[in-house]
Motif scaffolding. Structure first.
Motif, PDB file in Angstrom:
ATOM      1  N   GLU A  86      68.020 -22.714  57.890  1.00 20.72           N
ATOM      2  CA  GLU A  86      69.436 -22.769  58.244  1.00 20.72           C
ATOM      3  C   GLU A  86      69.863 -24.145  58.747  1.00 20.72           C
ATOM      4  OE1 GLU A  86      68.166 -18.440  58.672  1.00 20.72           O
ATOM      5  OE2 GLU A  86      67.365 -20.380  59.340  1.00 20.72           O
ATOM      6  N   GLU A  87      69.003 -24.836  59.481  1.00 23.06           N
ATOM      7  CA  GLU A  87      69.363 -26.181  59.924  1.00 23.06           C
ATOM      8  C   GLU A  87      69.619 -27.086  58.733  1.00 23.06           C
ATOM      9  OE1 GLU A  87      67.652 -29.930  62.604  1.00 23.06           O
ATOM     10  OE2 GLU A  87      66.414 -28.161  62.294  1.00 23.06           O
ATOM     11  N   MET A  88      68.803 -26.915  57.675  1.00 21.86           N
ATOM     12  CA  MET A  88      68.993 -27.726  56.470  1.00 21.86           C
ATOM     13  C   MET A  88      70.291 -27.339  55.764  1.00 21.86           C
ATOM     14  SD  MET A  88      66.416 -29.636  56.694  1.00 21.86           S
ATOM     15  CE  MET A  88      66.668 -29.369  58.448  1.00 21.86           C
ATOM     16  N   ALA A  89      70.651 -26.051  55.804  1.00 19.79           N
ATOM     17  CA  ALA A  89      71.924 -25.629  55.224  1.00 19.79           C
ATOM     18  C   ALA A  89      73.085 -26.322  55.926  1.00 19.79           C
ATOM     19  CB  ALA A  89      72.065 -24.113  55.317  1.00 19.79           C
ATOM     20  N   ALA A  90      73.012 -26.414  57.258  1.00 17.19           N
ATOM     21  CA  ALA A  90      74.081 -27.099  57.994  1.00 17.19           C
ATOM     22  C   ALA A  90      74.102 -28.582  57.654  1.00 17.19           C
ATOM     23  CB  ALA A  90      73.884 -26.890  59.496  1.00 17.19           C
ATOM     24  N   PHE A  91      72.933 -29.232  57.607  1.00 19.88           N
ATOM     25  CA  PHE A  91      72.886 -30.645  57.231  1.00 19.88           C
ATOM     26  C   PHE A  91      73.449 -30.860  55.829  1.00 19.88           C
ATOM     27  CE2 PHE A  91      69.161 -31.648  60.268  1.00 19.88           C
ATOM     28  CZ  PHE A  91      70.007 -32.251  61.185  1.00 19.88           C
ATOM     29  N   GLU A  92      73.142 -29.950  54.903  1.00 15.11           N
ATOM     30  CA  GLU A  92      73.665 -30.092  53.539  1.00 15.11           C
ATOM     31  C   GLU A  92      75.177 -29.954  53.522  1.00 15.11           C
ATOM     32  OE1 GLU A  92      71.160 -27.314  51.451  1.00 15.11           O
ATOM     33  OE2 GLU A  92      69.411 -28.596  51.791  1.00 15.11           O
ATOM     34  N   ALA A 110      71.728 -17.920  63.123  1.00 17.31           N
ATOM     35  CA  ALA A 110      72.862 -18.591  63.755  1.00 17.31           C
ATOM     36  C   ALA A 110      72.385 -19.696  64.686  1.00 17.31           C
ATOM     37  CB  ALA A 110      73.695 -17.570  64.519  1.00 17.31           C
ATOM     38  N   ILE A 111      71.282 -19.453  65.389  1.00 15.59           N
ATOM     39  CA  ILE A 111      70.737 -20.468  66.299  1.00 15.59           C
ATOM     40  C   ILE A 111      70.266 -21.688  65.510  1.00 15.59           C
ATOM     41  CG2 ILE A 111      68.856 -20.944  67.918  1.00 15.59           C
ATOM     42  CD1 ILE A 111      69.045 -17.941  68.712  1.00 15.59           C
ATOM     43  N   HIS A 112      69.619 -21.444  64.375  1.00 14.19           N
ATOM     44  CA  HIS A 112      69.093 -22.558  63.583  1.00 14.19           C
ATOM     45  C   HIS A 112      70.190 -23.484  63.075  1.00 14.19           C
ATOM     46  CE1 HIS A 112      65.099 -20.324  62.471  1.00 14.19           C
ATOM     47  NE2 HIS A 112      65.025 -20.973  63.616  1.00 14.19           N
ATOM     48  N   LEU A 113      71.387 -22.980  62.872  1.00 12.65           N
ATOM     49  CA  LEU A 113      72.476 -23.833  62.378  1.00 12.65           C
ATOM     50  C   LEU A 113      72.886 -24.911  63.373  1.00 12.65           C
ATOM     51  CD1 LEU A 113      75.068 -21.329  60.799  1.00 12.65           C
ATOM     52  CD2 LEU A 113      73.590 -22.908  59.557  1.00 12.65           C
ATOM     53  N   LEU A 114      72.590 -24.702  64.652  1.00  8.29           N
ATOM     54  CA  LEU A 114      73.262 -25.471  65.695  1.00  8.29           C
ATOM     55  C   LEU A 114      73.057 -26.978  65.579  1.00  8.29           C
ATOM     56  CD1 LEU A 114      72.811 -23.208  68.834  1.00  8.29           C
ATOM     57  CD2 LEU A 114      74.940 -23.780  67.671  1.00  8.29           C
ATOM     58  N   LYS A 153      80.424 -21.624  71.731  1.00 16.03           N
ATOM     59  CA  LYS A 153      81.623 -22.032  72.459  1.00 16.03           C
ATOM     60  C   LYS A 153      81.764 -23.548  72.539  1.00 16.03           C
ATOM     61  CE  LYS A 153      81.565 -21.303  76.919  1.00 16.03           C
ATOM     62  NZ  LYS A 153      81.663 -20.623  78.247  1.00 16.03           N
ATOM     63  N   ASP A 154      80.649 -24.256  72.618  1.00 14.99           N
ATOM     64  CA  ASP A 154      80.707 -25.717  72.718  1.00 14.99           C
ATOM     65  C   ASP A 154      80.779 -26.376  71.356  1.00 14.99           C
ATOM     66  OD1 ASP A 154      80.528 -28.266  74.188  1.00 14.99           O
ATOM     67  OD2 ASP A 154      78.598 -28.425  73.178  1.00 14.99           O
ATOM     68  N   VAL A 155      79.864 -26.036  70.460  1.00 14.93           N
ATOM     69  CA  VAL A 155      79.822 -26.740  69.176  1.00 14.93           C
ATOM     70  C   VAL A 155      81.081 -26.472  68.355  1.00 14.93           C
ATOM     71  CG1 VAL A 155      78.612 -24.956  67.813  1.00 14.93           C
ATOM     72  CG2 VAL A 155      78.291 -27.376  67.280  1.00 14.93           C
ATOM     73  N   ALA A 156      81.641 -25.261  68.483  1.00 18.90           N
ATOM     74  CA  ALA A 156      82.876 -24.919  67.770  1.00 18.90           C
ATOM     75  C   ALA A 156      84.004 -24.752  68.777  1.00 18.90           C
ATOM     76  CB  ALA A 156      82.681 -23.655  66.950  1.00 18.90           C
TER      77      ALA A 156
END
Length: 594
Positions: A49-55, A77-81, A121-124
């Motif tokens: 998921e972290e790679m999905a967010a980076f992509e 959801a945590i991995h996206l952060l 709440k913070d990142v979004a």
């Protein structure tokens, strides 16, 4: 129509073409809807998921559009952060769509139940909502997309698994029902006329003007060039603005900061007026001394003006439109001595870079790797760099020309986005060649797994070239040098030494191309081979960890002091690193000793 079907339909109506994601049962309703929708928008399966967010970030950075990513509840959801924070800090529009446990289980310490509203709440912070009834759509999704695009930030939509399966019902023409509509108009905020006249008075008063541009100036290239010509100014670039202006212009001094160039440092040291356009470059010590320069800042984001330097005037406005209105008010500087000095210093710098790239190393000088690439870059290349010492060579040796694009993780400076950024960029521009310059630490952290993603999707790209250059020095090199320079500490091998991996062989296992380079004479042929390949290609460059990423303002005495812990260590590996270092350091200094 289920809620999940409607979500995908609404994304299509917003012209979203790709969603970078990883599956999980918290989004099973969405996955089923993707099947019914014949994979529109395209579900791009990352390895994590972290790679999905980076992509999604890479896609947004190189397309100018909003990136969208999706993940399951809890761990997904945590991995996206980390990727989402990278987007937030670099002001990149990304929307995260995440699953959640069924509403009936919430508050019951259920499996994979995480308080996502609090977590996000913070990142979004600009917009984060959970859909609990179908009537909340389309309003929630529309606002998430609109706010992300207009405020250049991260937004999040949380959809519980059972809500995804409900029948969709549009909001009614009724009390406490919120309708919505598609799209957002284009706009370009401009400052008041009196502010433009004040800016002109400040800039006209100087004799040694300097300009600093960031990514916010990317769409104002022509206007920046005109202002620089009228004022007789040099132009330095923050790393996120590396592709905002071509390095072929003689007055463009290159990058600024710890990873910057000597002419950028000297221009800021000596200027008497400063114009900052679309940049939040954070390192005040690389800007003029306080009180030395009269300074004006232009930024489209009112929350980002007035930072970093005591500006005399902070202007909120679109860079291109503001500069167009400012230009008629500027007076042409007739004394060209300042500009001539900047251009001469910049020319000398590129000569120094060529000399530094030619210094012998064991086995290969990483500066030689980057310098050879510079002359071979395709005109339409997309270049990414990872955090670490690779970013030094990206910043200093690669000259952006017309049509080229480049980026890295700017403000978060996180490890690991180099390869996934490039994959996201290839979905935005499948017809353009891509190059990622990454360290072996970042490659081991994230890059190797995402080679599988590249192997899965490259047959769809009209130009299949995706070149990953790994600077394999078996050292977490940037931190090693920071320890030496800032703490005066020798290399702590238990934390810094990493295993040698044959990255080209790993690529071959995935059906990709690859070559290992252990001699300087093989560097250029390897680049040519990779840039001519019919599939993604990995070059495993065995580079020397003893090549120092020298700051642009360093003196010979400072370099000797920062290297003292290297020169006097006693480990076996340290002896290898130290071999020849004393002779080598002086060769790497800009312009010789001091």
């Amino acid at each position: 129509m289920k809620v999940a079907d409607y979500v995908l339909q609404r994304l299509r109506e917003w012209d979203v073409e790709h969603v970078f994601a990883y599956p999980g049962d918290g989004i099973n309703g969405l996955l089923a809807a993707w099947g019914r929708a014949k994979d529109a928008p395209r579900f791009v399966q990352a390895r994590h998921e972290e790679m999905a967010a980076f992509e999604a970030v890479g896609y947004a950075k190189f397309s100018g559009r909003t990136g969208v990513c999706a993940a399951t509840s809890g761990p997904g959801a945590i991995h996206l952060l980390n990727g989402l924070y990278d987007a937030k800090l670099d002001h990149v529009p990304v929307v995260a769509i995440v699953g959640q446990t069924d509403r009936s289980a919430m508050g019951g310490s259920y499996q994979q139940e995480v308080d996502l509203l609090s977590l996000y709440k913070d990142v979004a912070s600009e917009f984060c909502e959970m859909v609990t009834v179908p009537e909340q759509l389309p309003n929630v999704l529309d606002r998430a997309l609109r706010i992300a695009a207009t405020r250049r930030t991260v937004t999040a939509v949380i959809i519980p698994a059972d809500v995804q399966e409900l029948d969709h019902e549009a909001p009614a023409h009724a009390f406490k029902q919120v309708p919505s509509s598609l799209g957002v108009g284009r706009y370009a905020p401009v400052p008041a006329d009196e502010e433009l006249h004040r800016a002109a008075e400040i800039l006209n008063s100087g004799e040694r003007p300097a300009i600093l541009v960031g990514q916010g100036a990317r769409q104002a290239r022509a206007e920046v060039e005109q202002v620089a010509e009228v004022l007789g100014a040099g132009v330095a670039k923050a790393l996120l603005g590396k592709d905002a202006l071509p390095d072929t212009l003689p007055y463009v001094t290159g990058s600024i900061g710890l990873l910057g160039t000597r002419p950028s440092y000297e221009m800021m040291r000596d200027c008497d007026t400063l114009l900052v356009i679309g940049s939040s470059f954070p390192y005040t010590q690389f800007l003029p001394e306080f009180g030395q320069a009269r300074a004006v800042q232009i930024d489209i984001d009112p929350t980002m003006v007035g930072l970093r330097y005591p500006f005399e005037l902070n202007i909120v406005g679109d860079a291109a439109e503001t500069l167009r209105r400012l230009l008629p008010l500027l007076e042409r500087h007739r004394d060209g001595a300042w500009r001539d000095g900047i251009e001469a210093g910049t020319e000398r710098w590129w000569e120094v870079m060529e000399r530094r790239a030619g210094v012998a190393a064991d086995p290969v000088n990483p500066e030689h790797v980057a310098h050879e690439l510079d002359g071979l870059l395709p005109q339409d290349a997309i270049i990414t760099a990872d955090s670490g010492s690779a970013a030094n060579w990206y910043a200093r040796h690669l000259r952006m020309r017309d049509g080229m694009r480049g980026s890295l993780s700017g403000t978060l400076a996180t490890m690991g986005p180099g390869v996934p950024y490039l994959i996201g960029a290839k979905f935005a521009h499948p017809d353009r060649p891509g190059i990622a310059l990454v360290g072996d630490g970042a490659m081991q952290m994230n890059g190797m797994a995402e080679l599988i993603t590249a192997a899965k999707y490259y047959p769809e790209w009209s130009d299949p070239r995706l070149v990953v250059a790994v600077l394999n020095n078996q050292d977490l090199n940037q931190v090693t040098w920071e320890m030496r320079a800032m703490q005066g500490a020798p290399q702590f091998e238990d934390s810094q030494a990493i295993p040698d991996v044959r990255y080209a062989d790993v690529a071959a296992l995935f059906g990709l191309g690859g070559v290992r380079v252990e001699r300087p004479e093989d560097v250029a042929p390897a680049w040519r081979q990779a840039l001519a390949a019919d599939r993604p290609f990995v070059i495993d460059f065995r580079t020397d960890p003893a090549v120092p990423p020298i700051p642009p303002h360093a003196t010979w005495d400072q370099i000797k002091a920062s290297a003292s812990s290297v020169l006097h260590g006693d480990s076996d590996r340290g002896n290898v690193v130290r071999q020849g270092l004393k002779a080598k350091l002086q060769d790497f200094l800009p312009g010789g000793a001091g």
